[in-house]
Write a protein that holds these residues in place. Structure first.
Motif, PDB file in Angstrom:
ATOM      1  N   ALA A  51     -45.221 -15.366 -24.279  1.00 42.81           N
ATOM      2  CA  ALA A  51     -44.621 -13.750 -24.076  1.00 42.81           C
ATOM      3  C   ALA A  51     -43.742 -13.355 -25.306  1.00 42.81           C
ATOM      4  N   LEU A  52     -42.529 -14.328 -25.486  1.00 42.23           N
ATOM      5  CA  LEU A  52     -41.697 -13.817 -26.598  1.00 42.23           C
ATOM      6  C   LEU A  52     -42.475 -13.896 -27.806  1.00 42.23           C
ATOM      7  N   LEU A  53     -43.242 -14.876 -27.970  1.00 35.44           N
ATOM      8  CA  LEU A  53     -43.855 -15.132 -29.267  1.00 35.44           C
ATOM      9  C   LEU A  53     -44.881 -13.910 -29.652  1.00 35.44           C
ATOM     10  N   ASP A  54     -45.553 -13.421 -28.423  1.00 36.92           N
ATOM     11  CA  ASP A  54     -46.359 -12.190 -28.661  1.00 36.92           C
ATOM     12  C   ASP A  54     -45.531 -10.970 -29.079  1.00 36.92           C
ATOM     13  N   ARG A 101     -36.834  -5.132 -25.230  1.00 35.69           N
ATOM     14  CA  ARG A 101     -37.223  -6.023 -24.340  1.00 35.69           C
ATOM     15  C   ARG A 101     -37.042  -7.600 -24.887  1.00 35.69           C
ATOM     16  N   LEU A 102     -37.124  -7.823 -26.212  1.00 31.66           N
ATOM     17  CA  LEU A 102     -36.973  -8.853 -26.789  1.00 31.66           C
ATOM     18  C   LEU A 102     -35.468  -9.500 -26.687  1.00 31.66           C
ATOM     19  N   ARG A 188     -37.522 -20.201 -34.377  1.00 31.71           N
ATOM     20  CA  ARG A 188     -36.629 -20.460 -33.352  1.00 31.71           C
ATOM     21  C   ARG A 188     -36.985 -20.419 -32.150  1.00 31.71           C
ATOM     22  N   ILE A 189     -37.813 -19.370 -31.734  1.00 28.59           N
ATOM     23  CA  ILE A 189     -38.362 -19.450 -30.144  1.00 28.59           C
ATOM     24  C   ILE A 189     -39.104 -20.786 -29.925  1.00 28.59           C
ATOM     25  N   SER A 190     -39.903 -21.222 -31.027  1.00 30.50           N
ATOM     26  CA  SER A 190     -40.906 -22.179 -30.574  1.00 30.50           C
ATOM     27  C   SER A 190     -40.240 -23.539 -30.738  1.00 30.50           C
TER      28      SER A 190
END
Length: 521
Positions: A51-54, A101-102, A188-190
């Motif tokens: 969801a974050l990557l989207d 939201r992020l 970073r998120i990945s």
């Protein structure tokens, strides 16, 4: 070891096994639940990261769209500008919502020490060289200002911004900086998601191997001893069941089949002989002096004679023959494929000769002296009950000849049997009609010559055959169990007659009534 300590040890062992079983089950259940929870966490984390990557991908696209719409609106003709302003406003609002939201989903804090860690999300958002938070907030602010500026120029509803569009910094540099920042944020998120997933997978792998280890330990130290104990108990139960089944159809003293087995299997033997069209011989044995042996030498000697007799019967017959003990000193041998009468005669003579051999018991020689009666299927009868009855009559005939011999069932014995059956029926009718009479025999005192008493004797006057001797009907009545009924009739009639004499003043002294031993059992 006494029974009480054995039971105590057994209870402790069972308690220990149960405790270990439930403990192992609890550990395995806890590990399975923990593995399930970790798997759920892993799946939830993956969904969250996707969801974050989207959102990051959408932000990159929206940042480019905002810059593009800003340039296109300024260069477009006045009639096309309202639609572009609306699209710009929508893109800016969506970009702002996604960014909020992020921040919420990542939990990024501008005051966190993690902003100094190049591998952290806070570093991308709040530190050089990316300053993604600065560019994102600036992009939203400039987009809103530009929308307000164009709206004022076009007479559309605006938030009151009066500055010109040329004062708003929305160009390719802003788009590139925002794009670069969101690309770094996605990395970073990945990386963070991969690290967390790797940790959860390592823990899950550890739990999996630990669960396998516990299962192996439980199998070795709990289930294996329990299965051995269950197997041992099962074997004991099977042995007990087999022993009970053996006892149910075998005589406990001699090991021969008993009357129950004979009753259950005799019809099967007859059917087999009928199917093969063979003759079947029933030989019933009885020891002539068995009571004398018990009375003089004791029951141990009598039991020993029975065991030896049974063994001699087994040794003298074939595997297809059946030997059984009916009870007491009575035995039966069923011979399949008996052959001719001469064959049966020779075989019975040989068997009886072996049984009548002397037996030595504790230095004493015992002569058992057995007799036998023989009935043959289908000559003498075609069913098990009649064959046994006929063999018993033949045995009785052999005993009357002096014992130590055998006799075949004959027509004469058949006539005696028919007469006995008719006599049984007549006795039954006589009991129902109270046809038995009482004769009184006086007892005279030798000193005074007076009558000191009378003895009541039973007599039976048959309707067609006249007076039947007590020596003829009493043995039959005793064997058929009629004597208690006959005794009650005799005693009743004797008391009635004595009462009449007493009322007439006749002095008869005392009255005696003969009874059979079967009435006293």
């Amino acid at each position: 070891m006494s029974q009480q300590p054995v039971q105590s040890v057994s209870r402790k062992l069972i308690l220990l096994i149960k405790t270990g079983y439930w403990l192992a089950l609890t550990i395995i259940a806890a590990m399975v639940i923990a593995s399930f929870v970790l798997l759920q966490q892993l799946m939830a984390q993956q969904q969250h990261n996707h969801a974050l990557l989207d959102i990051v991908s959408m932000q990159k696209a929206l940042s480019q769209r905002i810059v593009f719409l800003a340039g296109a609106t300024g260069a477009a003709s006045r009639d096309k500008q309202p639609a572009l302003v609306t699209a710009l406003k929508q893109a800016t609002g969506e970009f702002e919502t996604n960014y909020d939201r992020l921040l919420k989903e990542t939990g990024a804090d501008p005051l966190s020490p993690a902003r100094n860690d190049p591998k952290s999300i806070e570093y991308v958002l709040f530190s050089k060289p990316f300053h993604l938070d600065y560019f994102s907030v600036g992009l939203v602010a400039n987009g809103d200002r530009l929308v307000s500026s164009f709206a004022s120029q076009l007479g559309m509803q605006s938030d009151g911004y009066k500055g010109g569009g040329d004062r708003v910094g929305l160009d390719a540099s802003v788009a590139n900086a925002t794009m670069s920042g969101y690309a770094a944020l996605g990395q970073r998120i990945s990386a963070f998601a991969d690290q967390k997933s790797s940790n959860i997978l390592d823990l899950h792998r550890t739990l999996f191997f630990a669960t396998l280890g516990v299962i192996v330990l439980v199998a070795l130290f709990i289930f294996r001893p329990m299965s051995n104990a269950i197997l041992r108990k099962t074997r004991e139960l099977v042995d007990a069941r087999n022993s009970m089944a053996f006892i149910a159809v075998h005589d406990g003293l001699t090991g021969l089949h008993n009357r129950t087995f004979l009753t259950d299997h005799f019809d099967t033997l007859i059917k087999g002989a009928h199917r093969r069209r063979e003759r079947l011989a029933v030989i019933q044995f009885d020891l002539d002096r068995f009571k004398q042996i018990n009375d003089t030498l004791g029951h141990a000697a009598g039991d020993y004679v029975l065991v030896v007799t049974a063994q001699r019967m087994r040794d003298s017959c074939r595997a297809s023959d059946l030997c059984a003990r009916l009870g007491g000193d009575e035995f039966v041998m069923i011979l399949n494929g008996a052959g001719t009468t001469e064959d049966i005669h020779a075989l019975a003579k040989r068997i009886l000769g072996e049984i009548n051999e002397p037996i030595t018991f504790q230095g004493t020689t015992i002569m058992p002296g057995a007799s036998a009666g023989i009935a043959v299927y289908p000559v003498d009868a075609d069913n098990a009950q009649d064959l046994l009855v006929h063999a018993d009559l033949a045995l009785y005939s052999a005993k009357k000849l002096g014992g130590g011999n055998f006799s075949f069932f004959s027509e004469e014995l058949r006539r005696e049997l028919d007469y006995r059956k008719q006599l049984e029926q007549d006795i039954r009718m006589a009991i129902a009609n109270r046809s038995f009479e009482v004769y009184f025999q006086p007892q005279v005192s030798l000193t005074s010559g007076k009558i000191s008493g009378i003895e009541a004797l039973v007599r039976w006057r048959h309707e067609t055959r006249g007076m039947i001797s007590p020596g003829e009907f009493i043995p039959v009545a005793e064997k058929c169990g009629f004597m208690p009924d006959i005794g009650r009739i005799v005693i009743s009639k004797a008391i009635e007659e004595a009462a009449e004499w007493n009322r007439a003043g006749i002095d008869f002294g005392r009255i005696a009534v003969n009874v059979s031993d079967t009435e006293l059992r």
